[in-house]
Design a protein around this motif. Structure first.
Motif, PDB file in Angstrom:
ATOM      1  N   PHE A  55      -7.505 -47.506  35.660  1.00  0.00           N
ATOM      2  CA  PHE A  55      -8.955 -47.387  35.606  1.00  0.00           C
ATOM      3  C   PHE A  55      -9.585 -48.691  35.153  1.00  0.00           C
ATOM      4  O   PHE A  55      -8.977 -49.466  34.427  1.00  0.00           O
ATOM      5  CB  PHE A  55      -9.372 -46.296  34.602  1.00  0.00           C
ATOM      6  N   THR A  56     -10.843 -48.896  35.542  1.00  0.00           N
ATOM      7  CA  THR A  56     -11.635 -49.984  34.983  1.00  0.00           C
ATOM      8  C   THR A  56     -12.257 -49.487  33.677  1.00  0.00           C
ATOM      9  O   THR A  56     -12.275 -48.275  33.406  1.00  0.00           O
ATOM     10  CB  THR A  56     -12.769 -50.405  35.944  1.00  0.00           C
ATOM     11  N   THR A  57     -12.817 -50.399  32.899  1.00  0.00           N
ATOM     12  CA  THR A  57     -13.488 -50.017  31.658  1.00  0.00           C
ATOM     13  C   THR A  57     -14.657 -49.088  31.955  1.00  0.00           C
ATOM     14  O   THR A  57     -14.882 -48.108  31.241  1.00  0.00           O
ATOM     15  CB  THR A  57     -13.972 -51.275  30.905  1.00  0.00           C
ATOM     16  N   GLU A  58     -15.381 -49.380  33.030  1.00  0.00           N
ATOM     17  CA  GLU A  58     -16.528 -48.537  33.399  1.00  0.00           C
ATOM     18  C   GLU A  58     -16.080 -47.115  33.748  1.00  0.00           C
ATOM     19  O   GLU A  58     -16.752 -46.139  33.409  1.00  0.00           O
ATOM     20  CB  GLU A  58     -17.295 -49.155  34.567  1.00  0.00           C
ATOM     21  N   GLU A  59     -14.964 -46.997  34.429  1.00  0.00           N
ATOM     22  CA  GLU A  59     -14.458 -45.667  34.786  1.00  0.00           C
ATOM     23  C   GLU A  59     -14.002 -44.896  33.550  1.00  0.00           C
ATOM     24  O   GLU A  59     -14.251 -43.691  33.443  1.00  0.00           O
ATOM     25  CB  GLU A  59     -13.301 -45.793  35.785  1.00  0.00           C
ATOM     26  N   LEU A  60     -13.349 -45.587  32.607  1.00  0.00           N
ATOM     27  CA  LEU A  60     -12.964 -44.920  31.353  1.00  0.00           C
ATOM     28  C   LEU A  60     -14.200 -44.428  30.620  1.00  0.00           C
ATOM     29  O   LEU A  60     -14.220 -43.299  30.110  1.00  0.00           O
ATOM     30  CB  LEU A  60     -12.192 -45.871  30.441  1.00  0.00           C
ATOM     31  N   ASP A  61     -15.225 -45.268  30.557  1.00  0.00           N
ATOM     32  CA  ASP A  61     -16.464 -44.901  29.882  1.00  0.00           C
ATOM     33  C   ASP A  61     -17.100 -43.684  30.541  1.00  0.00           C
ATOM     34  O   ASP A  61     -17.543 -42.758  29.862  1.00  0.00           O
ATOM     35  CB  ASP A  61     -17.432 -46.089  29.884  1.00  0.00           C
ATOM     36  N   ALA A  62     -17.139 -43.666  31.870  1.00  0.00           N
ATOM     37  CA  ALA A  62     -17.724 -42.530  32.598  1.00  0.00           C
ATOM     38  C   ALA A  62     -16.948 -41.242  32.339  1.00  0.00           C
ATOM     39  O   ALA A  62     -17.528 -40.152  32.340  1.00  0.00           O
ATOM     40  CB  ALA A  62     -17.764 -42.823  34.095  1.00  0.00           C
ATOM     41  N   ALA A  63     -15.643 -41.367  32.087  1.00  0.00           N
ATOM     42  CA  ALA A  63     -14.803 -40.190  31.811  1.00  0.00           C
ATOM     43  C   ALA A  63     -14.826 -39.799  30.330  1.00  0.00           C
ATOM     44  O   ALA A  63     -14.215 -38.808  29.945  1.00  0.00           O
ATOM     45  CB  ALA A  63     -13.369 -40.468  32.246  1.00  0.00           C
ATOM     46  N   GLY A  64     -15.522 -40.586  29.512  1.00  0.00           N
ATOM     47  CA  GLY A  64     -15.601 -40.281  28.086  1.00  0.00           C
ATOM     48  C   GLY A  64     -14.355 -40.687  27.307  1.00  0.00           C
ATOM     49  O   GLY A  64     -14.100 -40.160  26.228  1.00  0.00           O
ATOM     50  N   ILE A  65     -13.584 -41.625  27.837  1.00  0.00           N
ATOM     51  CA  ILE A  65     -12.371 -42.094  27.165  1.00  0.00           C
ATOM     52  C   ILE A  65     -12.691 -43.395  26.452  1.00  0.00           C
ATOM     53  O   ILE A  65     -13.058 -44.386  27.085  1.00  0.00           O
ATOM     54  CB  ILE A  65     -11.217 -42.283  28.167  1.00  0.00           C
ATOM     55  N   GLY A  71      -6.986 -47.291  19.102  1.00  0.00           N
ATOM     56  CA  GLY A  71      -6.755 -48.512  18.344  1.00  0.00           C
ATOM     57  C   GLY A  71      -6.801 -49.759  19.200  1.00  0.00           C
ATOM     58  O   GLY A  71      -6.270 -50.793  18.818  1.00  0.00           O
ATOM     59  N   LEU A  72      -7.456 -49.668  20.363  1.00  0.00           N
ATOM     60  CA  LEU A  72      -7.548 -50.801  21.292  1.00  0.00           C
ATOM     61  C   LEU A  72      -8.981 -51.322  21.336  1.00  0.00           C
ATOM     62  O   LEU A  72      -9.934 -50.553  21.254  1.00  0.00           O
ATOM     63  CB  LEU A  72      -7.126 -50.357  22.705  1.00  0.00           C
ATOM     64  N   ASP A  73      -9.122 -52.632  21.475  1.00  0.00           N
ATOM     65  CA  ASP A  73     -10.444 -53.249  21.622  1.00  0.00           C
ATOM     66  C   ASP A  73     -10.895 -53.180  23.070  1.00  0.00           C
ATOM     67  O   ASP A  73     -10.082 -53.285  23.975  1.00  0.00           O
ATOM     68  CB  ASP A  73     -10.409 -54.715  21.189  1.00  0.00           C
ATOM     69  N   VAL A  74     -12.193 -53.028  23.257  1.00  0.00           N
ATOM     70  CA  VAL A  74     -12.735 -52.954  24.614  1.00  0.00           C
ATOM     71  C   VAL A  74     -12.961 -54.318  25.161  1.00  0.00           C
ATOM     72  O   VAL A  74     -13.255 -55.264  24.809  1.00  0.00           O
ATOM     73  CB  VAL A  74     -14.038 -52.150  24.648  1.00  0.00           C
TER      74      VAL A  74
END
Length: 74
Positions: A55-65, A71-74
């Motif tokens: 996934f991309t960061t945007e896709e993770l965000d859209a999925a609420g992840i 413990g990971l930085d965005v």
């Protein structure tokens, strides 16, 4: 912008997966690793041999992840 082909072309052999559980971790947990700039791999600890989804960061965000929950930085 990365697409599906780009994400799955990234090497994840040396990726460091982190685990986050929504409850007791006796039945398995979600695992997440940064695999590139704006790229993530999401796995399942119950199925360690299964290919992680990408996934991309945007896709993770859209999925609420939220990677910070792992413990990971965005």
């Amino acid at each position: 912008m990365l697409n599906g082909s780009d994400l799955y072309a990234l090497d994840i052999d040396s990726a460091s997966f982190r685990q986050a559980c929504g409850g007791p971790c006796t039945e398995g947990c979600v695992t997440l690793a940064r695999i590139g700039d704006n790229a993530w791999a999401l796995g399942d600890s119950k199925r360690p041999d299964a290919q992680p989804l990408r996934f991309t960061t945007e896709e993770l965000d859209a999925a609420g992840i939220d990677p910070t929950r792992f413990g990971l930085d965005v």
